[in-house]
Write an enzyme that holds these catalytic residues in place. Structure first.
Site, mmCIF file in Angstrom:
data_model
loop_
_atom_site.group_PDB
_atom_site.id
_atom_site.type_symbol
_atom_site.label_atom_id
_atom_site.label_comp_id
_atom_site.label_asym_id
_atom_site.label_seq_id
_atom_site.Cartn_x
_atom_site.Cartn_y
_atom_site.Cartn_z
ATOM 1 N N TYR A 81 -0.644 -24.426 21.806
ATOM 2 C CA TYR A 81 -0.438 -25.877 21.888
ATOM 3 C C TYR A 81 1.008 -26.174 22.302
ATOM 4 O O TYR A 81 1.268 -26.959 23.206
ATOM 5 C CB TYR A 81 -0.750 -26.497 20.523
ATOM 6 C CG TYR A 81 -0.447 -27.974 20.374
ATOM 7 C CD1 TYR A 81 -1.372 -28.936 20.778
ATOM 8 C CD2 TYR A 81 0.753 -28.414 19.817
ATOM 9 C CE1 TYR A 81 -1.103 -30.285 20.624
ATOM 10 C CE2 TYR A 81 1.030 -29.757 19.661
ATOM 11 C CZ TYR A 81 0.095 -30.692 20.071
ATOM 12 O OH TYR A 81 0.369 -32.029 19.927
ATOM 13 N N THR A 101 1.582 -25.560 25.910
ATOM 14 C CA THR A 101 1.093 -26.609 26.820
ATOM 15 C C THR A 101 2.016 -27.824 26.790
ATOM 16 O O THR A 101 2.212 -28.494 27.804
ATOM 17 C CB THR A 101 -0.340 -27.061 26.455
ATOM 18 O OG1 THR A 101 -0.343 -27.617 25.124
ATOM 19 C CG2 THR A 101 -1.322 -25.921 26.533
HETATM 20 N N1 LIG Z 1 -0.913 -36.932 15.791
HETATM 21 C C1 LIG Z 1 0.138 -36.137 15.816
HETATM 22 O O1 LIG Z 1 0.692 -35.768 14.754
HETATM 23 C C2 LIG Z 1 0.720 -35.711 17.130
HETATM 24 C C3 LIG Z 1 1.960 -35.036 17.127
HETATM 25 C C4 LIG Z 1 2.517 -34.638 18.334
HETATM 26 C C5 LIG Z 1 1.852 -34.899 19.516
HETATM 27 N N2 LIG Z 1 0.653 -35.551 19.496
HETATM 28 C C6 LIG Z 1 -0.019 -35.774 20.784
HETATM 29 O O2 LIG Z 1 -0.351 -37.137 20.906
HETATM 30 C C7 LIG Z 1 -1.512 -37.265 21.749
HETATM 31 C C8 LIG Z 1 -2.547 -38.133 21.046
HETATM 32 O O3 LIG Z 1 -2.908 -37.491 19.840
HETATM 33 P P1 LIG Z 1 -3.685 -38.215 18.636
HETATM 34 O O4 LIG Z 1 -3.075 -37.697 17.408
HETATM 35 O O5 LIG Z 1 -3.777 -39.678 18.876
HETATM 36 O O6 LIG Z 1 -5.123 -37.516 18.812
HETATM 37 P P2 LIG Z 1 -6.612 -38.078 18.594
HETATM 38 O O7 LIG Z 1 -7.487 -36.871 18.517
HETATM 39 O O8 LIG Z 1 -6.645 -39.024 17.460
HETATM 40 O O9 LIG Z 1 -6.870 -38.832 19.960
HETATM 41 C C9 LIG Z 1 -6.965 -38.097 21.159
HETATM 42 C C10 LIG Z 1 -7.957 -38.754 22.079
HETATM 43 O O10 LIG Z 1 -8.080 -37.921 23.259
HETATM 44 C C11 LIG Z 1 -9.448 -37.849 23.597
HETATM 45 N N3 LIG Z 1 -9.751 -36.626 24.345
HETATM 46 C C12 LIG Z 1 -9.651 -35.356 23.887
HETATM 47 N N4 LIG Z 1 -10.094 -34.515 24.840
HETATM 48 C C13 LIG Z 1 -10.453 -35.258 25.893
HETATM 49 C C14 LIG Z 1 -10.991 -34.945 27.179
HETATM 50 N N5 LIG Z 1 -11.254 -33.695 27.554
HETATM 51 N N6 LIG Z 1 -11.254 -35.951 28.032
HETATM 52 C C15 LIG Z 1 -11.018 -37.235 27.656
HETATM 53 N N7 LIG Z 1 -10.515 -37.590 26.464
HETATM 54 C C16 LIG Z 1 -10.249 -36.601 25.595
HETATM 55 C C17 LIG Z 1 -10.171 -37.868 22.258
HETATM 56 O O11 LIG Z 1 -11.532 -38.239 22.397
HETATM 57 C C18 LIG Z 1 -9.355 -38.860 21.463
HETATM 58 O O12 LIG Z 1 -9.838 -40.179 21.606
HETATM 59 C C19 LIG Z 1 -1.990 -35.832 22.023
HETATM 60 O O13 LIG Z 1 -1.518 -35.412 23.277
HETATM 61 C C20 LIG Z 1 -1.337 -35.036 20.922
HETATM 62 O O14 LIG Z 1 -1.151 -33.671 21.274
HETATM 63 C C21 LIG Z 1 0.072 -35.954 18.336
#
Ligand SMILES: NC(=O)c1ccc[n+]([C@@H]2O[C@H](COP(=O)([O-])OP(=O)(O)OC[C@H]3O[C@@H](n4cnc5c(N)ncnc54)[C@H](O)[C@@H]3O)[C@@H](O)[C@H]2O)c1
Length: 254
Positions: free
Chosen positions: A155, A158
């Site tokens: 992760y 990426t």
């Molecule tokens: N939540 C955290 O603590 C955190 C920390 C650092 C980075 N991030 C990053 O923030 C971003 C959002 O994360 P989040 O926590 O809101 O996640 P989440 O899982 O709540 O939301 C992610 C969304 O992406 C969609 N998704 C996943 N795969 C997909 C695909 N192949 N095609 C289309 N849609 C797809 C999911 O359906 C979901 O609605 C991500 O890139 C994550 O890596 C999150």
């Protein structure tokens, strides 16, 4: 004369951080928002929230790892909105496990959802921006991509790739007046984070330990990440490109 509403695509906007970004943008100059998500019903629900805020929205049910689906989705947005002023690459996925316990199938899933999707979206959307000589791209990476994170080796790889790719794209696109920037959330309260906690007792403990290490002493909210995206998306950031901003309560400071 009133300025015409600008249009944005936000990926993974059916819930979590992406949803907060879509709603924040709809309350800014980006009144037209395309909600891309593999969970079509969630995307549809977010369009209703955008409309309730006075914006215009379309839901695009798309698997962002599939080139043809991305191309069809973007074509739908161009047909509806006529142009794309902003692309927010937000969709992502994670599984907490030590690298030596991980398997190739999981690497492929993490790499395609987190990084290949960004390449596909940029390759498809940016040519429309080049043709108009303006546009902004904001991608969501992670503090894990800046400083590494135990149990998230692939992760983190990426997310580091998103940062390096964005800096390179920023250099290539500057001549076209297109900016490319990155927001790095730290722990943020979303369904993804809850899903990681739910994976195992150990995962729950790791998240609790990292939360205690955050100088501000708490995890972030999706709205706090959306605020940073809104800055990069705004005209106030017109002279800012190739930058990476952490929004993590001070978790990383380098
Ligand atoms: N939540 C955290 O603590 C955190 C920390 C650092 C980075 N991030 C990053 O923030 C971003 C959002 O994360 P989040 O926590 O809101 O996640 P989440 O899982 O709540 O939301 C992610 C969304 O992406 C969609 N998704 C996943 N795969 C997909 C695909 N192949 N095609 C289309 N849609 C797809 C999911 O359906 C979901 O609605 C991500 O890139 C994550 O890596 C999150």
């Amino acid at each position: 004369m009133a300025q015409e509403a600008k249009s944005a695509i936000v990926t993974g906007a059916g819930r979590g951080i992406g949803r907060a970004i879509a709603l924040k943008l709809a309350q800014s100059s980006y009144k037209r928002v395309a909600v891309f998500d593999i969970l079509g019903d969630n995307a549809q629900a977010v369009t209703k929230e955008i409309e309730a805020l006075g914006g215009e929205a379309i839901a695009v049910a798309v698997d962002l790892t599939k080139c043809q689906q991305v191309q069809n989705g973007v074509a739908e947005v161009v047909a509806k909105f006529g142009q794309i002023d902003l692309l927010v690459n937000n969709a992502g996925w994670d599984k907490l496990e030590l690298f030596l316990d991980s398997e190739e199938a999981t690497w492929e899933k993490v790499i395609s959802i987190n990084f290949k999707s960004v390449l596909l979206m940029c390759r498809t959307v940016v040519p429309h921006m080049v043709a108009r000589g303006s546009g902004k791209v904001v991608s969501i990476a992670s503090d894990a991509g800046r400083v590494g994170s135990m149990g998230e080796a692939v992760y983190s790889g990426t997310k580091g790739a998103i940062i390096a790719f964005s800096k390179s794209l920023a250099r290539e696109m500057a001549r076209h007046k297109i900016s490319v920037n990155v927001v790095c959330p730290g722990l943020t309260e979303t369904p993804l984070l809850q899903g990681i906690r739910d994976q195992s007792e150990k995962a729950h403990k790791v998240i609790d330990a990292v939360t205690r290490a955050i100088p501000f002493g708490r995890v972030g909210t999706p709205e706090e990440i959306a605020n940073a995206v809104a800055f990069f998306a705004s005209s106030e950031a017109d002279f800012v490109t190739g930058q990476t901003l952490s929004v993590s309560g001070g978790l990383t400071m380098c």
